[in-house]
Scaffold this active site. Structure first.
Site, mmCIF file in Angstrom:
data_model
loop_
_atom_site.group_PDB
_atom_site.id
_atom_site.type_symbol
_atom_site.label_atom_id
_atom_site.label_comp_id
_atom_site.label_asym_id
_atom_site.label_seq_id
_atom_site.Cartn_x
_atom_site.Cartn_y
_atom_site.Cartn_z
ATOM 1 N N TYR A 1 4.122 -2.888 -0.734
ATOM 2 C CA TYR A 1 5.371 -3.141 0.276
ATOM 3 C C TYR A 1 5.699 -1.358 1.020
ATOM 4 O O TYR A 1 4.566 -0.009 1.036
ATOM 5 C CB TYR A 1 5.836 -1.948 -1.285
ATOM 6 C CG TYR A 1 7.675 -2.634 -1.352
ATOM 7 C CD1 TYR A 1 8.509 -3.162 -0.589
ATOM 8 C CD2 TYR A 1 7.868 -1.206 -1.073
ATOM 9 C CE1 TYR A 1 9.929 -3.176 -0.422
ATOM 10 C CE2 TYR A 1 9.178 -0.868 -0.747
ATOM 11 C CZ TYR A 1 10.459 -2.053 -0.879
ATOM 12 O OH TYR A 1 11.627 -1.950 -0.391
ATOM 13 N N ASP B 1 0.502 3.460 5.762
ATOM 14 C CA ASP B 1 2.110 3.920 5.523
ATOM 15 C C ASP B 1 1.536 4.456 4.180
ATOM 16 O O ASP B 1 1.031 4.258 2.738
ATOM 17 C CB ASP B 1 2.588 2.626 4.762
ATOM 18 C CG ASP B 1 4.388 2.474 3.673
ATOM 19 O OD1 ASP B 1 4.094 4.176 3.783
ATOM 20 O OD2 ASP B 1 3.736 1.403 3.703
ATOM 21 N N LYS C 1 9.073 9.840 0.865
ATOM 22 C CA LYS C 1 9.401 10.452 -0.325
ATOM 23 C C LYS C 1 8.743 11.933 -1.286
ATOM 24 O O LYS C 1 9.925 12.091 -0.838
ATOM 25 C CB LYS C 1 7.685 9.544 -1.622
ATOM 26 C CG LYS C 1 8.288 8.493 -2.179
ATOM 27 C CD LYS C 1 7.619 7.416 -3.077
ATOM 28 C CE LYS C 1 8.608 6.133 -2.748
ATOM 29 N NZ LYS C 1 8.428 5.171 -2.072
HETATM 30 C C1 LIG Z 1 8.979 3.528 -1.043
HETATM 31 C C2 LIG Z 1 7.596 3.169 0.149
HETATM 32 C C3 LIG Z 1 8.601 2.768 0.874
HETATM 33 C C4 LIG Z 1 9.869 2.713 1.555
HETATM 34 O O1 LIG Z 1 10.590 3.969 1.334
HETATM 35 P P1 LIG Z 1 12.274 3.757 1.650
HETATM 36 O O2 LIG Z 1 12.853 5.288 0.704
HETATM 37 O O3 LIG Z 1 12.047 3.253 -0.456
HETATM 38 O O4 LIG Z 1 12.753 3.100 2.448
HETATM 39 C C5 LIG Z 1 7.678 2.171 2.259
HETATM 40 N N1 LIG Z 1 6.390 2.063 1.954
HETATM 41 C C6 LIG Z 1 5.777 2.675 0.609
HETATM 42 C C7 LIG Z 1 4.183 2.308 0.454
HETATM 43 C C8 LIG Z 1 6.619 3.075 -0.536
HETATM 44 O O5 LIG Z 1 6.322 3.185 -2.178
#
Ligand SMILES: *Cc1c(COP(=O)(O)O)cnc(C)c1O
Length: 420
Positions: free
Chosen positions: A144, A239, A267
């Site tokens: 994701y 990511d 995060k």
């Molecule tokens: C949470 C997450 C996102 C998206 O971040 P948001 O702040 O919710 O837009 C993208 N990549 C990864 C791996 C994530 O866990």
């Protein structure tokens, strides 16, 4: 368990928001429960509107590495608020933050502050396309990367629980350039490069997958991605929105010793506020406006309150490098308890998932057929015993430094006593 107030709030919320929530997994549909409405949170505890206390293993999806309402972060935010909530222009805090990020992620030679992980990854992909002048990208099934159009293809997290592999509302033209490979499967990547040798701008990956549950990379897999991207002049994007400052102070790239071309962070870096970052090689990031022709902007980007929270969190991490050993140790205790209950578990540092699968999953194919009903039962058992975990099989459990000996012991006792 009395959740009368949460039930009332939920009924009211349904009148105003789709599913009563502002992010789908919160609706708890997959586990068949009423979402809890939270009144406040402190340390490792989260308290609902009815006054029930839970030991929290979501910690705002990993953002809270020091648990909730950390006094140092609150203090920094309070002080920043007095100076104004937003300036819409430059301030010194941004530089301090950028410097801290770069110190721990030296691969991020130039970087940009944005408001969410979605924005960070979306912008990194745009930079990769602008730099390489190629359109196609490779992502992995079950990973994701936020909810931007081109990345909601075979994505993980809430899309897995709702069993909708791809979102509606995205024109085919937006996703025809998104190629999907299989995590931990070199051949699937090799095949895509063989089919489109000159068209792939980047390979985008969660270096340790955490949005299909936790699936660590197999030995050599990330090295292979580094080599094949170089071979085809494509970029490698990590990511690290979850793994950054979680798997180590320098994230997954430090832990696994692989240097990507671009990185997205989110995060933890926001200390609990909406703040994320993307960046990478100077040459690539020089494509971003106003230096180059790739456009990316934001009214609230580099917001002083969010940056103050981020700086306070990162400063505290720097002052306490020992937290990574501590987090590892307490997560290992929980891992052991899950195993004692006869449940499969994958763990990488302070990220772990209890899997209701036949074997320890290593690929998306292994998690796809997980027994989500069994997970829902486990989830309900934990919740009723005061332990708050993700309402979905396809998420991680997040441990924080606020999880003290007593709360970990209680958690382990409850988990190991579980039988389906
Ligand atoms: C949470 C997450 C996102 C998206 O971040 P948001 O702040 O919710 O837009 C993208 N990549 C990864 C791996 C994530 O866990």
């Amino acid at each position: 368990m009395n959740i009368q107030k949460s039930e009332q709030l939920y009924q009211k919320a349904l009148q105003f928001m789709p599913g009563g929530v502002n992010s789908p997994v919160r609706a708890c549909q997959n586990v068949g429960r009423t979402p809890l409405f939270i009144d406040h949170a402190k340390g490792c505890y989260i308290y609902d509107a009815d006054g029930n206390a839970y030991i929290d293993y979501i910690c705002s999806w990993g953002a809270g590495i020091f648990g909730h309402a950390d006094p140092d972060i609150l203090d920094a935010v309070g002080k920043a608020c007095e100076k104004g909530l937003t300036f819409g222009t430059c301030h010194a805090g941004e530089i301090e933050f950028a410097e801290r990020i770069q110190k721990h992620f030296p691969s991020m030679e130039l970087l940009r502050l944005v408001n969410s992980g979605t924005e960070a990854v979306m912008s990194a992909v745009r930079a990769a396309r602008g730099f390489t002048k190629r359109d196609k990208i490779i992502k992995f099934e079950g990973c994701y990367h936020g909810h931007s159009d081109g990345l909601l293809v075979r994505a993980g997290s809430g899309l897995l629980t709702n069993a909708v592999p791809d979102s509606a509302g995205i024109p085919h033209g937006f996703i025809e350039n998104t190629l999907v490979a299989q995590y931990n499967d070199k051949q699937s990547v090799q095949d895509l490069f063989a089919a489109y040798p000159n068209d792939i701008a980047c390979v985008l990956i969660e270096p340790c997958a955490a949005n299909m549950g936790v699936i660590p990379p197999e030995n050599g897999f990330l090295e292979f991605l580094r080599t094949i991207t170089e071979q085809y002049h494509a970029l490698l994007i990590f990511d690290e929105v979850i793994t950054g400052f979680r798997l180590s102070m320098g994230g997954a790239q430090k832990k696994y010793q692989i240097k990507p071309d671009l990185t997205a962070l989110g995060k933890i870096v926001g200390g609990g506020m909406p703040l994320a970052v993307y960046g990478g090689k100077r040459e690539i990031m020089s494509c971003i406006a106003p230096l180059g022709s790739v456009y990316q902007a934001g009214t609230l980007s580099g917001n002083p309150i969010a940056v103050a929270a981020g700086n306070a969190a990162l400063k505290k991490i720097e002052q306490h490098p020992e937290i990574y050993d501590l987090l590892d140790e307490i997560s290992a205790q929980i891992e052991t308890a899950i195993r004692k209950a006869g449940i499969a578990v994958n763990r990488e540092g302070s990220l772990l998932t209890a899997f209701f699968t036949e074997k320890y999953p290593q690929t998306y194919a292994d998690v796809k057929h997980a027994d989500t009903k069994a997970y829902a039962d486990f989830y309900g058992y934990l919740l009723e015993n005061g332990i708050y975990t993700a309402p979905s099989q396809f998420e991680a459990m997040f441990v924080s430094t606020a999880h003290n000996e007593q709360s970990i012991q209680k958690t382990c006792d409850i988990i190991s006593a579980y039988h389906a």
